[in-house]
Design a protein around this motif. Sequence first.
Motif, PDB file in Angstrom:
ATOM      1  N   PHE A 126      36.481  49.380  60.152  1.00  0.00           N
ATOM      2  CA  PHE A 126      37.927  49.597  59.278  1.00  0.00           C
ATOM      3  C   PHE A 126      38.281  48.578  58.092  1.00  0.00           C
ATOM      4  O   PHE A 126      38.659  49.398  57.195  1.00  0.00           O
TER       5      PHE A 126
ATOM      6  N   PHE B 194      38.673  49.406  54.398  1.00  0.00           N
ATOM      7  CA  PHE B 194      39.807  49.634  53.978  1.00  0.00           C
ATOM      8  C   PHE B 194      40.095  48.767  52.482  1.00  0.00           C
ATOM      9  O   PHE B 194      40.540  48.164  51.834  1.00  0.00           O
ATOM     10  N   SER B 195      39.233  47.379  53.047  1.00  0.00           N
ATOM     11  CA  SER B 195      39.163  46.682  52.266  1.00  0.00           C
ATOM     12  C   SER B 195      38.190  47.262  50.759  1.00  0.00           C
ATOM     13  O   SER B 195      38.636  46.515  49.581  1.00  0.00           O
TER      14      SER B 195
ATOM     15  N   LEU C  24      38.995  50.306  49.637  1.00  0.00           N
ATOM     16  CA  LEU C  24      40.102  51.076  49.508  1.00  0.00           C
ATOM     17  C   LEU C  24      40.978  50.562  48.922  1.00  0.00           C
ATOM     18  O   LEU C  24      41.798  51.427  47.676  1.00  0.00           O
ATOM     19  N   ILE C  25      41.265  49.182  48.754  1.00  0.00           N
ATOM     20  CA  ILE C  25      42.129  48.282  48.413  1.00  0.00           C
ATOM     21  C   ILE C  25      41.405  47.595  46.719  1.00  0.00           C
ATOM     22  O   ILE C  25      42.308  47.625  45.742  1.00  0.00           O
TER      23      ILE C  25
ATOM     24  N   PHE D  41      34.074  51.539  50.570  1.00  0.00           N
ATOM     25  CA  PHE D  41      34.826  52.410  51.221  1.00  0.00           C
ATOM     26  C   PHE D  41      33.833  53.553  52.222  1.00  0.00           C
ATOM     27  O   PHE D  41      33.958  54.344  52.915  1.00  0.00           O
TER      28      PHE D  41
END
Lengths: 65, 136
Positions: free
Chosen positions: B9, B13-14, B16-17, B45
């Motif tokens: 996760f 998320f990193s 995506l960010i 991602f």
Amino acid sequence: MKNRLEELRKEKGLTQEELANELEVSRQTISSIENERYEPSITLAFKISIFFKMKIEEIFIYEVQ
Amino acid sequence: MFKKNWFNFILFFSGLIIVVLGFYFAEIIPKEQTGVMFGIGSSLFGVGLALTISNIYNKRHPEVATWKNIQVNDERNKLLRYKANNMVKNINQWMLFALAIITIVAKLPLWLTLSLVGINLIDSFLQIYLTNKYNK
């Protein structure tokens, strides 16, 4: 190294796949050992001997060259 | 398994960010930097997503997970992988050697030849070092 794996497996009425699952190895490994194309590690040899409740030297026949 | 999922996760998320930040700062920072951000972000991602999907699939199909586990940890398969890796390494070393000779014959810049020879030397030294290390 010669071995009696195929003979012992057939005595127990197991397929290569079933024996492989019991010993947690691939079917190809069992096939290779039976055809003397691969010599198992000492760990696997012990696993096999424990599974068949026999001594290692009763399954694997070492011939001095 | 729980820790593994958290790691996936975090990757997801990193990534995506970083991609979103890349879009956000696209007007402010140079193109090359946003390109790097998109590259790293989308890689993280993708890896996070793939590992998460793989974990979910393995949980739903334990028999497939067991089979995969056996295939990966099977001692003969491991041996075959080591053999293949070793062969690839040897081929690469010879190719680097051949490339170094080509750079000399083609009169290409000296730094290119020296880099190739350097990589070959590092390879040989690492091999000697690791052989000694594992020998202890």
